[in-house]
Design an enzyme around this catalytic site. Structure first.
Site, short mmCIF file in Angstrom:
data_model
loop_
_atom_site.label_atom_id
_atom_site.label_comp_id
_atom_site.label_asym_id
_atom_site.label_seq_id
_atom_site.Cartn_x
_atom_site.Cartn_y
_atom_site.Cartn_z
N ASP A 234 0.72 -1.08 0.03
CA ASP A 234 -0.09 -0.03 0.05
C ASP A 234 0.72 1.16 -0.04
O ASP A 234 0.32 2.37 -0.23
CB ASP A 234 -0.88 0.02 1.31
CG ASP A 234 -1.85 1.14 1.04
OD1 ASP A 234 -2.35 1.61 0.00
OD2 ASP A 234 -2.18 1.61 2.37
N SER A 255 -6.74 5.72 0.05
CA SER A 255 -7.11 4.42 -0.43
C SER A 255 -8.72 4.30 0.10
O SER A 255 -8.93 4.41 1.20
CB SER A 255 -6.32 3.31 -0.12
OG SER A 255 -5.56 3.77 1.06
N GLN A 305 -6.29 -1.61 -6.02
CA GLN A 305 -6.87 -0.53 -5.06
C GLN A 305 -7.70 0.35 -5.90
O GLN A 305 -6.96 0.79 -6.86
CB GLN A 305 -5.65 0.01 -4.40
CG GLN A 305 -6.16 1.05 -3.41
CD GLN A 305 -4.85 1.41 -2.54
OE1 GLN A 305 -4.46 2.65 -2.82
NE2 GLN A 305 -4.31 0.56 -1.66
C1 LIG Z 1 5.79 7.90 -1.96
C2 LIG Z 1 5.36 7.63 -0.61
C3 LIG Z 1 3.84 7.91 -0.37
C4 LIG Z 1 3.66 7.38 1.04
C5 LIG Z 1 2.11 7.82 1.31
C6 LIG Z 1 1.50 6.55 1.51
C7 LIG Z 1 0.19 6.63 1.07
C8 LIG Z 1 -1.03 6.21 1.98
C9 LIG Z 1 -2.20 6.43 1.87
C10 LIG Z 1 -3.02 5.68 2.79
O1 LIG Z 1 -2.59 5.34 3.67
S1 LIG Z 1 -4.73 6.28 2.82
C11 LIG Z 1 -5.20 5.63 4.39
C12 LIG Z 1 -6.08 4.63 4.12
N1 LIG Z 1 -7.60 5.16 3.68
C13 LIG Z 1 -8.02 6.06 4.35
O2 LIG Z 1 -7.94 6.45 5.41
C14 LIG Z 1 -9.60 6.30 3.94
C15 LIG Z 1 -10.65 5.98 4.82
N2 LIG Z 1 -11.86 6.57 4.49
C16 LIG Z 1 -12.29 7.73 4.78
O3 LIG Z 1 -11.62 8.57 5.19
C17 LIG Z 1 -13.64 8.04 4.10
O4 LIG Z 1 -14.35 6.90 3.74
C18 LIG Z 1 -13.56 9.16 2.94
C19 LIG Z 1 -13.12 8.45 1.78
C20 LIG Z 1 -13.15 10.34 3.23
C21 LIG Z 1 -15.06 9.32 2.63
O5 LIG Z 1 -15.59 10.51 2.20
P1 LIG Z 1 -16.78 11.20 2.37
O6 LIG Z 1 -16.81 12.37 1.31
O7 LIG Z 1 -18.16 10.23 2.09
O8 LIG Z 1 -16.65 11.74 3.85
P2 LIG Z 1 -16.82 12.93 4.63
O9 LIG Z 1 -16.67 12.54 6.20
O10 LIG Z 1 -18.23 13.65 4.15
O11 LIG Z 1 -15.87 13.77 4.13
C22 LIG Z 1 -14.30 13.73 4.24
C23 LIG Z 1 -13.56 14.96 3.80
O12 LIG Z 1 -13.57 15.33 2.62
C24 LIG Z 1 -13.92 16.30 2.33
N3 LIG Z 1 -14.99 16.10 1.04
C25 LIG Z 1 -15.99 15.37 0.98
N4 LIG Z 1 -16.50 15.40 -0.24
C26 LIG Z 1 -15.66 16.45 -1.31
C27 LIG Z 1 -15.84 16.88 -2.34
N5 LIG Z 1 -16.58 16.44 -3.18
N6 LIG Z 1 -14.79 17.90 -2.76
C28 LIG Z 1 -13.91 18.15 -1.60
N7 LIG Z 1 -13.80 17.75 -0.40
C29 LIG Z 1 -14.56 16.77 0.04
C30 LIG Z 1 -14.81 16.84 3.38
O13 LIG Z 1 -15.20 17.95 3.50
C31 LIG Z 1 -14.02 16.24 4.37
O14 LIG Z 1 -12.82 17.09 4.73
P3 LIG Z 1 -12.42 17.59 6.18
O15 LIG Z 1 -13.68 18.18 6.69
O16 LIG Z 1 -11.97 16.34 6.75
O17 LIG Z 1 -11.34 18.28 5.86
#
Ligand SMILES: CCCCCCC/C=C/C(=O)SCCNC(=O)CCNC(=O)[C@H](O)C(C)(C)COP(=O)(O)OP(=O)(O)OC[C@H]1O[C@@H](n2cnc3c(N)ncnc32)[C@H](O)[C@@H]1OP(=O)(O)O
Length: 325
Positions: A234, A255, A305
């Site tokens: 990941d 993700s 993914q």
């Molecule tokens: C080269 C090295 C790179 C190293 C990096 C390693 C990469 C690793 C990546 C990861 O590990 S990711 C971690 C695992 N995945 C997650 O944590 C995801 C978990 N799931 C979630 O957080 C939620 O399911 C979701 C995907 C955020 C769901 O989204 P949803 O929109 O349904 O939730 P909300 O609570 O309503 O909103 C969250 C957040 O997003 C903003 N937002 C929602 N819709 C939009 C939109 N259309 N446009 C813009 N922004 C939007 C919303 O305002 C919330 O923002 P905040 O209030 O939290 O700022």
């Protein structure tokens, strides 16, 4: 008293000959994947490396969920697949509880469902399936891409040092690179074709890099190597989908789901080639597929993914002091 369940697997004879000292062992097995057993089918996991997004690393949650699932199956079965949804962001301030449901045990297959929980709510839902080893007259796989061996390539850290030596590097980019260097990511990476540092050329959404756990794991239990591979798979996966868009900066990358299929035995503390590609992006989401190859050309695992990709157009170069767009 709670007991630790996974990291300290028994050494085989080749490992004991090496008499591996504790501080050379991979932190992935001594700490990250070494869950605390609280009750039957209930475990607690703590965190090691947390990405700069301040949400828990998805690979860590999947790896820990798989450790919990693997604890509930017999020694003679191997994990062959897992399917996970990340339903909430993980909070690095508190540990994660893993609750295992023993969904089914059949003659050949066993299925487990694991919920990763924080504040009483699921952050990840994972289904894992285990299979007893069975012979098959049907056997095929793709051919591993031909690439230089890891010994001929620079590590991620060496590449960053090289980038830091560029005279026209913008201060913000320098700070970002220094933060990356300070990160204690428990995996090692050697990119085959590192992206152009200035990132002004659109690239095909495809990557190749060698990857392995930092430190020693030993031959030990194959299921633990799968948990480590889940962690590793990941790390630099979803960003493959950004390669065609050098004019865009990711503002939110997470993700949504992650699936893996394990095909053959491997050691996650030995170099494996990770071949990643993105077949599609759209609607603020991107889909990536990956293959983990053993260096002898055997296909060890396949991954897929989908993630959220929210981006913002760059108006100036993020890495140099000159205007770019
Ligand atoms: C080269 C090295 C790179 C190293 C990096 C390693 C990469 C690793 C990546 C990861 O590990 S990711 C971690 C695992 N995945 C997650 O944590 C995801 C978990 N799931 C979630 O957080 C939620 O399911 C979701 C995907 C955020 C769901 O989204 P949803 O929109 O349904 O939730 P909300 O609570 O309503 O909103 C969250 C957040 O997003 C903003 N937002 C929602 N819709 C939009 C939109 N259309 N446009 C813009 N922004 C939007 C919303 O305002 C919330 O923002 P905040 O209030 O939290 O700022």
């Amino acid at each position: 008293m709670a007991e630790k369940v996974s990291g300290e697997m028994s050494e085989d004879s080749s490992d004991s000959a090496a008499a591996v000292s504790q501080d050379l062992r991979s932190v992935l097995v001594t700490s990250v994947l070494n869950l605390e057993k609280l009750d039957k089918d209930l475990y607690r996991g703590t965190h090691h490396w947390v990405p700069r997004t301040r949400r828990l690393f998805g690979g860590q949650i999947i790896g820990q969920a798989l450790v919990a699932a693997a604890e509930s199956v017999g020694e003679n079965v191997l994990v062959h697949s897992l399917h996970c949804y990340f339903v909430r962001a993980g909070d690095p301030k508190v540990p994660v509880l893993y609750q295992v449901e023993r969904t089914r045990d059949g003659r050949s297959f066993s299925v487990r469902s694991v919920k990763a929980i924080q504040y009483g709510q699921p952050i990840l839902i994972c289904q894992a399936s285990f299979h007893s080893n069975q012979p098959s007259p049907l056997q095929h796989q793709f051919t591993m891409p031909s690439v230089p061996p890891p010994e001929d390539l620079l590590t991620g850290e060496e590449l960053i040092q090289l980038y830091l030596s560029k005279p026209d590097l913008a201060e913000k980019a320098k700070q970002g690179l220094n933060k990356l260097l300070a990160d204690e990511v428990p995996i090692e990476i050697k990119p085959v074709n590192p992206p152009d540092f200035y990132r002004c050329v659109a690239m095909e959404p495809k990557k190749l890099y060698w990857v392995r756990a930092k430190g020693h794991i030993g031959k030990g239990d194959m299921k633990l190597h799968c948990c480590v591979a889940a962690y590793v798979s990941d790390y630099s996966f979803l960003d493959t989908a950004l390669l065609p868009y050098p004019g865009q900066r990711a503002t939110f990358l997470a993700s949504l789901d992650h699936a893996m299929w394990f095909h053959n035995t491997f050691r996650a503390d030995e170099w494996m080639l990770y071949e990643t590609e993105s077949s599609w992006t759209g609607g603020s989401r991107g889909l990536v597929q990956g293959r983990l190859w053993r260096r002898d050309g055997v296909l060890a695992a396949s991954c897929a993914q989908e993630g959220v990709l929210r981006v913002k157009a760059l108006t100036t170069s993020a890495v140099t002091n000159e205007s770019k767009l």
